[in-house]
Design a protein around this motif. Structure first.
Motif, PDB file in Angstrom:
ATOM      1  N   GLY A  91       0.798  -1.223   0.000  1.00 22.77           N
ATOM      2  CA  GLY A  91       0.000   0.000   0.000  1.00 22.77           C
ATOM      3  C   GLY A  91       0.827   1.266   0.000  1.00 22.77           C
ATOM      4  O   GLY A  91       0.290   2.370   0.173  1.00 22.77           O
ATOM      5  N   GLU A  92       2.130   1.142  -0.218  1.00 20.36           N
ATOM      6  CA  GLU A  92       2.989   2.327  -0.271  1.00 20.36           C
ATOM      7  C   GLU A  92       2.588   3.197  -1.467  1.00 20.36           C
ATOM      8  O   GLU A  92       2.323   2.702  -2.557  1.00 20.36           O
ATOM      9  CB  GLU A  92       4.457   1.925  -0.431  1.00 20.36           C
ATOM     10  N   GLU A  93       2.568   4.500  -1.254  1.00 21.31           N
ATOM     11  CA  GLU A  93       2.250   5.425  -2.335  1.00 21.31           C
ATOM     12  C   GLU A  93       3.508   6.060  -2.905  1.00 21.31           C
ATOM     13  O   GLU A  93       3.541   6.470  -4.063  1.00 21.31           O
ATOM     14  CB  GLU A  93       1.296   6.508  -1.850  1.00 21.31           C
ATOM     15  N   ASP A  94       4.550   6.141  -2.082  1.00 31.30           N
ATOM     16  CA  ASP A  94       5.809   6.766  -2.510  1.00 31.30           C
ATOM     17  C   ASP A  94       6.884   5.717  -2.726  1.00 31.30           C
ATOM     18  O   ASP A  94       7.107   4.859  -1.872  1.00 31.30           O
ATOM     19  CB  ASP A  94       6.286   7.772  -1.466  1.00 31.30           C
ATOM     20  N   TYR A  95       7.548   5.808  -3.864  1.00 28.78           N
ATOM     21  CA  TYR A  95       8.663   4.918  -4.171  1.00 28.78           C
ATOM     22  C   TYR A  95       9.915   5.365  -3.422  1.00 28.78           C
ATOM     23  O   TYR A  95      10.732   4.563  -3.004  1.00 28.78           O
ATOM     24  CB  TYR A  95       8.901   4.954  -5.683  1.00 28.78           C
ATOM     25  N   ILE A  96      10.023   6.695  -3.265  1.00 31.17           N
ATOM     26  CA  ILE A  96      11.158   7.297  -2.567  1.00 31.17           C
ATOM     27  C   ILE A  96      10.626   8.362  -1.617  1.00 31.17           C
ATOM     28  O   ILE A  96       9.806   9.200  -2.010  1.00 31.17           O
ATOM     29  CB  ILE A  96      12.157   7.945  -3.547  1.00 31.17           C
ATOM     30  N   LYS A  97      11.063   8.324  -0.367  1.00 34.83           N
ATOM     31  CA  LYS A  97      10.686   9.341   0.616  1.00 34.83           C
ATOM     32  C   LYS A  97      11.944   9.976   1.185  1.00 34.83           C
ATOM     33  O   LYS A  97      12.781   9.290   1.771  1.00 34.83           O
ATOM     34  CB  LYS A  97       9.895   8.704   1.775  1.00 34.83           C
ATOM     35  N   LYS A 103       4.015   5.802  -7.573  1.00 27.25           N
ATOM     36  CA  LYS A 103       4.691   6.588  -8.600  1.00 27.25           C
ATOM     37  C   LYS A 103       6.130   6.111  -8.808  1.00 27.25           C
ATOM     38  O   LYS A 103       7.013   6.483  -8.044  1.00 27.25           O
ATOM     39  CB  LYS A 103       4.670   8.054  -8.198  1.00 27.25           C
ATOM     40  N   PRO A 104       6.383   5.291  -9.819  1.00 22.71           N
ATOM     41  CA  PRO A 104       7.761   4.854 -10.081  1.00 22.71           C
ATOM     42  C   PRO A 104       8.637   6.044 -10.473  1.00 22.71           C
ATOM     43  O   PRO A 104       8.152   6.991 -11.097  1.00 22.71           O
ATOM     44  CB  PRO A 104       7.601   3.882 -11.262  1.00 22.71           C
ATOM     45  N   PRO A 105       9.919   6.005 -10.154  1.00 23.10           N
ATOM     46  CA  PRO A 105      10.807   7.121 -10.505  1.00 23.10           C
ATOM     47  C   PRO A 105      11.310   7.003 -11.947  1.00 23.10           C
ATOM     48  O   PRO A 105      12.500   6.851 -12.201  1.00 23.10           O
ATOM     49  CB  PRO A 105      11.945   6.988  -9.492  1.00 23.10           C
ATOM     50  N   PHE A 106      10.362   7.065 -12.895  1.00 25.96           N
ATOM     51  CA  PHE A 106      10.728   6.973 -14.305  1.00 25.96           C
ATOM     52  C   PHE A 106      11.740   8.044 -14.697  1.00 25.96           C
ATOM     53  O   PHE A 106      12.489   7.880 -15.659  1.00 25.96           O
ATOM     54  CB  PHE A 106       9.491   7.135 -15.189  1.00 25.96           C
TER      55      PHE A 106
END
Length: 445
Positions: free
Chosen positions: A224-230, A391-394
């Motif tokens: 359920g994570e929404e952020d790929y990087i925090k 949101k992947p870090p494309f």
């Protein structure tokens, strides 16, 4: 109609958006439109590359090319089909050799890297004058511009996808097994559907090339994570992801085929279509293969299970688009072909055959959309107001190479017992964090 779907590909991290704002690539400066105007009497030859060729999709492109050539008798289009698992490498080699095609089908996650390598032609001048521009999913267009450093448009998305589970409803009915809605349901169903005496397995894991994308979509659906990087730290090695992978990889060989460790897309789908496995995780785009191999009551698309607190999780930016390469000598003709492929009729034909979601709004009202259960399953997820879009870090130039060179082999290392889940996720996380740090250093100067 389907407002959330129309916004899904407009999602990227706030941090990335702020970093990208006002930045420009050091290698991809303002470029004028290259190529000469199309003379109706001049014979032109274009080369088109398909990044997912095969017996199911190649004939679709060939039919569309035939239709285009009939309308444009002075333009010949040469089709070149690339196998999905090696397509990125083929594009990379062509860019390095400065021998790119005129037009290509390009995955969204490749756009930032290709743009930084100055390989693609900005399509903004053409798109802004195109009469159909407002019909293409604005969220998809905005997303494709947000993820590249100079915010230009390098790909027109012709299809949108969603990862789901394909299940054998006839087998579930036979055994009285509940079709999964939660992750507990999923793991229970995998075990209940395994019948080694009859050479049936409950599930198949994609351990070969390309499995990294599917794996992370499962992980985020579970956590359920929404952020790929925090704050510069990757969430990949979170406790919930560790918990999930221990359960998930623990299925290997007990409830899945031993060959899973090297199986790619074709082998995984074949296992489902030939009756060797009861469930497979892929996306709605494999509908065409299932339709050819199975009866309509033998396959069903269901959403990935909900998180523990009852939410769907989907990946933002899950599209594929048409790009024009900067090396083309026929920019006008290349754009004409790109626009044709994104027309209502072309998008309708391609997406109906493949089983994916068109980005041209005119197609969404067609009857085949309403009559496609797997498309309606995708709308069910995208239209749910509680759905989380991670949101992947494309935007990271190294993002795709990390998945290919660290995650794919790392998956095999865990399955073979050479690496622990913790070691695997720590290595993956570190690679993402290092890439983010490099990105910050470059674009914050």
């Amino acid at each position: 109609m389907h407002k959330k779907l129309w916004k899904t590909v407009a999602t990227t991290s706030i941090a990335a958006s702020l970093l990208l704002a006002g930045c420009s690539s050091s290698t991809n400066n303002e470029a004028s439109v290259k190529g000469k105007k199309t003379d109706p009497n001049e014979k032109i030859k274009l080369t088109f590359w398909d990044e997912n060729a095969g017996p199911q999709r190649t004939p679709i492109w060939e039919e569309l090319i035939k239709r285009f050539e009939e309308k444009n008798p002075n333009i010949d289009v040469e089709y070149v089909g690339l196998p999905k698992d090696s397509a990125k490498a083929k594009y990379d080699a062509s860019i390095a050799a400065e021998d790119t095609p005129d037009v290509g089908s390009v995955q969204t996650s490749w756009l930032p890297e290709f743009a930084l390598r100055d390989a693609l032609l900005p399509l903004d001048p053409y798109f802004n004058k195109w009469e159909d521009k407002d019909k293409i999913n604005k969220g998809a267009i905005d997303f494709n511009k947000e993820i590249v450093a100079d915010h230009k448009l390098y790909g027109i998305p012709y299809t949108q996808n969603l990862d789901i589970l394909w299940v054998r409803p006839d087998w579930f009915k036979e055994k009285g097994t509940k079709v999964p809605e939660t992750w507990d349901d999923f793991f229970t169903a995998v075990k209940n559907q395994t019948d080694k005496a009859n050479k049936r397995y409950g599930y198949t894991i994609r351990g070969g090339a390309g499995g990294s994308f599917q794996l992370q979509r499962l992980m985020f659906a579970y956590s359920g994570e929404e952020d790929y990087i925090k704050n510069g730290k990757s969430t990949i090695n979170s406790k919930k992801n560790i918990e999930f992978l221990k359960k998930y990889f623990g299925l290997y060989k007990k409830y899945t085929p031993q060959s899973d460790i090297t199986n790619g897309y074709k082998e995984m789908i074949a296992g489902f279509d030939t009756g060797a496995v009861a469930m497979v995780q892929h996306n709605i785009g494999s509908y065409g293969e299932h339709k050819e191999a199975l009866q309509s009551d033998q396959f069903q698309a269901i959403p990935l299970p909900k998180t523990a607190d009852g939410k769907y999780v989907a990946e933002g930016g899950n599209t594929i688009g048409i790009s024009v390469f900067k090396g083309t000598k026929h920019a006008e003709a290349s754009w004409k072909f790109a626009a044709f492929l994104n027309s209502k009729d072309s998008q309708s034909y391609w997406n109906q055959q493949v089983g994916q979601i068109p980005t041209n709004s005119d197609v969404l009202s067609e009857q085949w959309i309403k009559d496609s259960p797997h498309i309606q399953t995708a709308f069910k997820v995208y239209d749910d107001p509680n759905t989380i879009l991670y949101k992947p870090p494309f935007y990271l130039p190294e993002y795709r190479s990390i998945l290919d060179t660290i995650v794919d082999p790392g998956t095999q290392a865990v399955l073979s017992g050479k690496m622990t889940v913790e070691e695997f996720l720590d290595e993956w996380s570190k690679a993402i964090e290092d890439a983010q740090k490099k990105y910050d250093e470059h674009f914050k100067k």
